[in-house]
Design a protein around this motif. Structure first.
Motif, PDB file in Angstrom:
ATOM      1  N   SER A  34      28.745  74.172  23.926  1.00  0.00           N
ATOM      2  CA  SER A  34      29.717  73.080  23.840  1.00  0.00           C
ATOM      3  C   SER A  34      29.661  72.245  25.112  1.00  0.00           C
ATOM      4  O   SER A  34      29.067  72.668  26.113  1.00  0.00           O
ATOM      5  N   ALA A  35      30.359  71.146  25.099  1.00  0.00           N
ATOM      6  CA  ALA A  35      30.539  70.371  26.325  1.00  0.00           C
ATOM      7  C   ALA A  35      31.352  71.210  27.312  1.00  0.00           C
ATOM      8  O   ALA A  35      32.133  72.070  26.900  1.00  0.00           O
ATOM      9  N   MET A  36      31.153  70.981  28.612  1.00  0.00           N
ATOM     10  CA  MET A  36      31.970  71.692  29.618  1.00  0.00           C
ATOM     11  C   MET A  36      33.443  71.432  29.311  1.00  0.00           C
ATOM     12  O   MET A  36      33.803  70.331  28.885  1.00  0.00           O
ATOM     13  N   SER A  37      34.295  72.421  29.570  1.00  0.00           N
ATOM     14  CA  SER A  37      35.689  72.295  29.119  1.00  0.00           C
ATOM     15  C   SER A  37      36.330  71.024  29.698  1.00  0.00           C
ATOM     16  O   SER A  37      36.075  70.652  30.845  1.00  0.00           O
ATOM     17  N   GLY A  38      37.090  70.365  28.881  1.00  0.00           N
ATOM     18  CA  GLY A  38      37.756  69.126  29.295  1.00  0.00           C
ATOM     19  C   GLY A  38      36.921  67.876  29.080  1.00  0.00           C
ATOM     20  O   GLY A  38      37.437  66.759  29.122  1.00  0.00           O
ATOM     21  N   VAL A  92      31.476  77.532  29.852  1.00  0.00           N
ATOM     22  CA  VAL A  92      30.635  76.741  30.770  1.00  0.00           C
ATOM     23  C   VAL A  92      31.533  75.765  31.560  1.00  0.00           C
ATOM     24  O   VAL A  92      31.205  74.591  31.725  1.00  0.00           O
ATOM     25  N   ALA A  93      32.661  76.295  32.042  1.00  0.00           N
ATOM     26  CA  ALA A  93      33.639  75.409  32.691  1.00  0.00           C
ATOM     27  C   ALA A  93      33.228  75.025  34.108  1.00  0.00           C
ATOM     28  O   ALA A  93      33.543  73.935  34.587  1.00  0.00           O
ATOM     29  N   LEU A 133      32.391  64.354  35.320  1.00  0.00           N
ATOM     30  CA  LEU A 133      31.015  64.079  35.746  1.00  0.00           C
ATOM     31  C   LEU A 133      30.739  64.740  37.098  1.00  0.00           C
ATOM     32  O   LEU A 133      29.677  65.321  37.320  1.00  0.00           O
ATOM     33  N   GLU A 134      31.740  64.696  37.980  1.00  0.00           N
ATOM     34  CA  GLU A 134      31.607  65.376  39.276  1.00  0.00           C
ATOM     35  C   GLU A 134      31.396  66.875  39.078  1.00  0.00           C
ATOM     36  O   GLU A 134      30.596  67.510  39.769  1.00  0.00           O
ATOM     37  N   ARG A 135      32.150  67.430  38.120  1.00  0.00           N
ATOM     38  CA  ARG A 135      32.043  68.870  37.860  1.00  0.00           C
ATOM     39  C   ARG A 135      30.618  69.231  37.387  1.00  0.00           C
ATOM     40  O   ARG A 135      30.075  70.257  37.758  1.00  0.00           O
ATOM     41  N   HIS A 136      30.009  68.374  36.567  1.00  0.00           N
ATOM     42  CA  HIS A 136      28.623  68.612  36.152  1.00  0.00           C
ATOM     43  C   HIS A 136      27.707  68.622  37.383  1.00  0.00           C
ATOM     44  O   HIS A 136      26.852  69.490  37.530  1.00  0.00           O
ATOM     45  N   PHE A 181      28.721  79.169  34.308  1.00  0.00           N
ATOM     46  CA  PHE A 181      27.291  78.976  33.994  1.00  0.00           C
ATOM     47  C   PHE A 181      26.480  80.200  34.423  1.00  0.00           C
ATOM     48  O   PHE A 181      25.579  80.637  33.715  1.00  0.00           O
ATOM     49  N   GLU A 182      26.825  80.748  35.597  1.00  0.00           N
ATOM     50  CA  GLU A 182      26.106  81.948  36.079  1.00  0.00           C
ATOM     51  C   GLU A 182      26.288  83.094  35.093  1.00  0.00           C
ATOM     52  O   GLU A 182      25.349  83.831  34.800  1.00  0.00           O
TER      53      GLU A 182
END
Ligand code: ADP
Ligand code: ASP
Ligand code: MG
Length: 460
Positions: free
Chosen positions: A38-42, A12-13, A70-73, A18-19
């Motif tokens: 899991s949390a997005m990588s990093g 889910v990086a 946070l921007e990546r989310h 996600f797709e």
């Protein structure tokens, strides 16, 4: 019968990842999946860095350390969700960012409370990714709902590496998930996080989302526990050291547990126990190659024709040797010795003993100075830092003569200490100097697997 599908951080990086996950889940709805993410990588690394900077009093830097993730989310939300949903999600992420900043400030100020606050902070990684994934799944037509894992995984208060309480976790997980599954909804939970019975957030230790998946699988008696990651299953060696490593089709629980414990990061070491207790197969699959069967881990053992199935390794290990004539013919000595480690809450990995000495290895040497001071009251202590453990695994090692000779002759110019053949006899474990571990793994891999790799290449 349900399945648990756990997606790791690299799965889910970003938007494309996600797709892919949405497609994988949507294609398996007939299995009534429960999704753990899991949390997005990093993200966990960034949260930990933020906590560290906050502890040092650098609040601005701490907040800044989280800006990119946070921007990546937000960009996933904006890239996949419809306008209205994306707007809500971005607002939600902004609120989370404010909470995170508040927590960072508290971490810098409240010295006593740091462990508790850190777990509360880390939980944002998995809470955000599970929220986002549930929305993405809904956007793609899957009836999905985020469930706060802290209502399901009930643990003790050992912050940073909490242990789940089985009866409470069972009850809470059943209560939260069974009605959703019965009505065709896909629950989406963050891995890695739990809460004490008083509702205080805890975490299960780095890489702990695999463990969450196994706990949920055992509780719901699922058909399979699927660990979706960035490689095709468990490989014959760490691909970062040996890129030619091959997928192992089948492993016994015991083999997988040894590999996970001695460095195969692809599985968290605690994953196997709940699977054994529930007799549930664990499958490790690649979210970039979902049609590949990956590795299946189950009770049935099989002796590999090549006997050695995999080589795991972990660096950064410290070995300790205690020599004492008092050990000779004495009872109670080993207990006194291990009580030292227990008092300092330090896990011992490999142990070997002779008549007058005990050698052991430690992963976490934080309490080493205090431990050594106490051990010196029992005998002469020698500490070696910068060691690595290599673990050669295979059910076929049991009763196959000559394996040890072949292993050690392959690396005969490397100094080997602490040799142990576990009680199950399916592993040969030893310590060497850290600088030569990659070379040793490569040489062992060549010795035991080069024939199969050559065959695989010529196969049509
Ligand atoms: P996730 O984020 O999906 O939990 P991890 O990074 O925790 O993924 O675990 C997958 C990684 O484990 C792989 O990318 C690989 O580099 C590493 N790894 C180490 N040893 C092995 C092994 N024997 N087989 C497969 N992967 C391994
Ligand atoms: N996000 C946590 C970590 O990075 C848990 C996990 O990914 O399994 O350690
Ligand atoms: Mg992992």
């Amino acid at each position: 019968m349900t399945i648990v599908m756990k997606f790791g951080g690299t799965s889910v990086a970003d938007k494309n990842a996600f797709e892919r996950v949405a497609q994988i889940v949507a294609a398996r709805l007939e299995g009534s999946p429960v999704v753990v993410v899991s949390a997005m990588s990093g993200t966990t690394d960034a949260l930990l860095l933020g906590a560290h900077l906050a502890e040092e009093g650098s609040i601005d830097a701490a907040v800044g350390a989280l800006a990119e993730v946070l921007e990546r989310h937000k960009s996933v939300a904006a890239g996949i969700l419809s306008n209205e949903q994306a707007g809500d999600m971005v607002a939600h992420i902004d609120r989370a960012a404010e909470d995170i900043a508040r927590l960072l400030r508290r971490i810098s100020e409240e010295l006593q409370n740091r462990k508790v606050l850190k777990d509360a902070l880390l939980a944002y990684g998995e809470m955000l990714s599970s929220n986002l994934l549930a929305e993405v799944l809904r956007e793609r037509g899957v009836m999905a709902q985020q469930v706060d894992a802290r209502q399901c995984i009930i643990t003790n208060d050992e912050h940073g590496s909490a242990s789940p309480s089985t009866p409470e976790t069972y009850l809470q997980t059943q209560t939260a998930l069974a009605p959703l599954i019965a009505s065709g909804v896909v629950p989406v939970l963050g891995g890695f996080i739990g809460a004490t019975s008083k509702g205080i957030t805890t975490t299960l230790g780095r890489g702990g989302s695999d463990y969450t998946a196994a706990l949920i699988g055992a509780t719901l008696q699922t058909k399979e526990i699927q660990i979706w990651t960035d490689v095709t299953g468990v490989l014959t060696a760490d691909p970062r050291v040996f890129p030619k490593a091959q997928t192992i089709k089948r492993l016994s629980y015991a083999e997988a547990a040894e590999l996970a414990y001695f460095g195969a990061k692809v599985l968290h070491p605690k994953t196997i126990q709940p699977a054994i207790e529930g007799s549930i197969p664990v499958r490790i699959c690649n979210s970039r190659a979902p049609e590949e069967p990956g590795t299946i881990v189950c009770a049935q053992t099989e002796t590999s024709p090549r006997t050695v199935k995999a080589i795991a390794h972990k660096a950064g290990v410290t070995t300790v040797q205690i020599t004492s004539a008092r050990m000779l013919g004495a009872y109670g000595f080993l207990r006194a010795l291990f009580e030292v480690f227990e008092r300092h809450r330090t896990v011992v990995d490999v142990v070997t003993t002779s008549e007058v000495s005990v050698s052991l290895s430690l992963d976490d040497a934080t309490a080493l100075p205090e431990i050594v001071a106490e051990l010196q009251q029992l005998g002469t202590v020698r500490v070696e830092k910068g060691r690595a453990i290599i673990c050669v695994v295979g059910e076929g090692l049991r009763g196959t003569p000559g394996i040890a000779a072949r292993v050690f002759s392959t690396i005969n110019d490397i100094n080997v200490t602490l040799i142990s053949q576990g009680a199950s006899s399916i592993n040969l474990t030893f310590a060497i100097e850290e600088e030569r571990v990659n070379e040793a793994v490569m040489r062992l891999h060549e010795a035991f697997f080069s024939h199969e790799i050559a065959n695989a290449r010529v196969a049509p």
